[in-house]
Design an enzyme around this catalytic site. Structure first.
Site, PDB file in Angstrom:
ATOM      1  N   ASP A 196       0.663  -1.235  -0.069  1.00 32.93           N
ATOM      2  CA  ASP A 196      -0.010   0.152   0.256  1.00 32.93           C
ATOM      3  C   ASP A 196       0.767   1.266  -0.132  1.00 32.93           C
ATOM      4  OD1 ASP A 196      -2.876   1.181   0.404  1.00 32.93           O
ATOM      5  OD2 ASP A 196      -1.856   1.977   2.241  1.00 32.93           O
TER       6      ASP A 196
ATOM      7  N   GLU B 168       1.151  -1.111  -5.017  1.00 31.51           N
ATOM      8  CA  GLU B 168      -0.019  -0.054  -5.337  1.00 31.51           C
ATOM      9  C   GLU B 168       0.681   1.573  -5.635  1.00 31.51           C
ATOM     10  OE1 GLU B 168      -3.462   2.852  -3.533  1.00 31.51           O
ATOM     11  OE2 GLU B 168      -1.600   2.200  -2.619  1.00 31.51           O
TER      12      GLU B 168
END
Length: 600
Positions: free
Chosen positions: A259, A301
């Site tokens: 993330d 990501e």
């Protein structure tokens, strides 16, 4: 238990690559932490369950296993999908019926009490959110998924922890070891950094620093005040996160969504995004995984302009080091292609997806895009400004027009809503796939038919573009926007809940779901028959509304227009979707797709 001889061989072979990253990041401190890291790698390898060791061996024998035509995925929140982890076990048959080989469970780990950014403010990396189940439940789910050849993915928030994570609690209590896990700056330092920083959530969380008196200054908080950015310049953070990652891999997770990795390294005088050190961090994590748990994938990501994405796959460092190519992430989101698909629908032009497909080639071996039409996040328009600048001298104005259309502007069939914007500035747009494609606004059979075609068109773009095409929960059922979140004080401020409805299992038997799942099934079968996987190939087109992609042996044509489009190619080929032969003067219907394969 002791590590196996195969682990020792991997440690000898890959250890230098890992050490190289540590030296780049920490200089002489790398020598001090290496013995501890080496001992950790051996300990985690010795604790790896036999079933996962066997999986490691199988994956090493077929290293490109995830770059395959049948490698298709699904993404969902546990509670929205099936209530609990145990409930997901009972729904694996649904995933198998869709042909899923990869399952991403969003925000699964224990989150902060209260507001948690949808679960992405993690309070404990090694525990499951209690209301969802336990790690023992996860291990049972992982075993069931492995039996169905489905790989389980979990989010690993590398940039920050929640402010109630034990590390943060200890730091606030005065523990110097854990205080050094975070960035704590003075007011003047914060102001100096802010001069070059952008704001991720300018409306709900402006600024990048939060005063925390107990910490003796302001804590760096890129996203929300309760998400404290980790200080990766501290090698203790690296050790802690490698240990966390390997422990999770031993619980049965086969993929980690990293993330917000573009934000990992902070450097005064820069925007603190996509710094070289962020890549060295991820390469170190990759090397540790390749040594201990080589069956496991890393997924970036990195929601950044297309030109900045390729380094997240790795880089050739032969000029700087004898090691040559240094792999980074196995998978990277093709976010720009997702955004481009919606722009193309809004303006009835294939120009932007054409440019993105052309820029998406040249993947290194053992790497793949993750492609998708919608996800749990907003459609972030800013990511494609650079790509669109090569087409239009005023890309921001053009993207604002696309956003207004998808947010229900005059004459629009879309029913999206602006995110972090009142509509006057460019940021993002929310909405489920079906609502954005016109199914919510459709009032008659003809309008519903056009909505179904637009849904199939975007699904086809994700599937034909060669990556690990992943569907978002509820899109297969045609679920519409869920505005009930506005009545929940914990979620009312977060507009992205608009497209995070609870799964309606009864809807799967409705005509809309049958139409959408039928189209998905046909597209997936065509992809498998084509042998297409990996990077897409762009083909020229004379019509501005027509996009042409090479997928394996096939040619896929997309009409991003409300008008039928004639094309003079592929005569004698067969449309895999309709099982009909293509004539010399063929026509693609409004919002239509032709998946042309060589005639039998």
């Amino acid at each position: 238990m002791t590590p196996s001889s195969s682990t020792e061989r991997r440690l000898q072979a890959l250890g230098p690559r890992l050490r190289r990253q540590l030296e780049r990041l920490y200089g002489r401190q790398a020598d001090a932490i290496w013995p501890r890291l080496e001992a950790m790698l051996r300990e985690r390898a010795a604790a790896r369950p036999a079933a996962l060791v066997a999986l490691d061996s199988a994956r090493l024998a077929e290293p490109d296993w995830f770059v395959a035509p049948d490698m298709l995925g699904y993404s969902t929140y546990v509670d929205r999908f099936a209530g609990t982890v145990d409930g997901v076990i009972g729904k694996v048959d649904h995933l198998e019926s869709l042909g899923v080989r990869y399952l991403h469970l969003l925000a699964l780990l224990k989150a902060r009490a209260g507001d948690s950014d949808g679960g992405f403010a993690v309070a404990d990396y090694l525990a499951v959110e209690p209301r969802l189940g336990s790690m023992a439940d996860v291990e049972r789910l992982a075993a069931r998924l492995r039996a169905g050849r489905i790989s389980l993915c979990v989010d690993l928030a590398l940039n920050h922890t929640a402010d109630d994570h034990p590390w943060a609690v200890a730091a606030r209590a005065g523990d110097p070891h854990y205080r050094a896990f975070y960035h704590v700056v003075s007011a003047s330092e914060a102001a100096a950094y802010e001069a070059d920083l952008l704001e991720v959530f300018p409306t709900t969380a402006p600024g990048n620093f939060t005063p925390v008196p107990a910490m003796g200054g302001s804590v760096w908080t890129t996203f929300y005040p309760f998400q404290w950015d980790l200080n990766w310049a501290n090698p203790e953070v690296m050790l802690a996160m490698v240990d966390t990652m390997l422990r999770l891999a031993n619980h049965g997770f086969e993929a980690f969504r990293l993330d917000s990795i573009a934000f990992l390294w902070k450097e005064m005088g820069t925007n603190c995004r996509n710094r070289p050190q962020a890549h060295f961090i991820v390469r170190a994590l990759r090397a540790a995984l390749d040594i201990v748990a080589p069956a496991t994938l890393l997924k970036a990501e990195a929601i950044v302009p297309t030109a900045l994405v390729p380094p997240y796959f790795g880089a050739d460092e032969a000029d700087d080091w004898d090691g040559g190519f240094e792999p980074e992430c196995h998978l990277v989101y093709n976010n720009s292609l997702m955004v481009a698909g919606w722009v193309a629908l809004a303006e009835q032009s294939a120009a932007l997806p054409q440019a993105i497909v052309e820029a998406s080639g040249g993947l290194p071996r053992g790497a793949n895009w993750l492609s998708y039409a919608r996800c749990h996040d907003d459609i972030g328009w800013g990511a494609v400004i650079g790509d669109l600048a090569g087409i239009d001298a005023d890309p921001v104005t053009r993207l604002k027009a696309a956003a207004r259309f998808l947010e229900g502007g005059e004459g629009s069939w879309a029913r999206g809503e602006p995110f972090q914007s009142d509509g006057s500035v460019l940021h993002g747009s929310n909405g489920t796939m079906a609502s954005l494609a016109g199914l919510e606004s459709a009032s008659n059979a003809a309008e519903r038919e056009m909505a179904f075609r637009r849904i199939a068109l975007l699904n086809a773009l994700a599937i034909a573009s060669g990556g690990l095409a992943t569907s978002y929960m509820g899109d297969e059922a045609g679920l519409l926007n869920d505005r009930s979140y506005r009545d929940d004080p914990q979620r009312a401020h977060e507009g992205r809940w608009l497209h995070r409805p609870v799964m309606d299992w009864a809807a799967l038997s409705a005509p809309a779901a049958k139409r959408i799942t039928g189209d998905l099934s046909a597209l997936r079968a065509a992809r498998i028959a084509s042998g297409g996987a990996g990077a897409p190939g762009a083909l020229p087109s004379a019509n501005p509304a027509l996009l042409c992609i090479a997928c394996g042996s096939d040619r896929v044509l997309f009409n991003f227009s409300v008008a039928p489009v004639r094309f003079g190619m592929l005569e004698g080929w067969q449309d895999r979707l309709s099982s009909t032969s293509i004539g010399g003067d063929a026509m693609i219907e409004a919002w239509g797709v032709i998946w042309a394969g060589p005639a039998a």
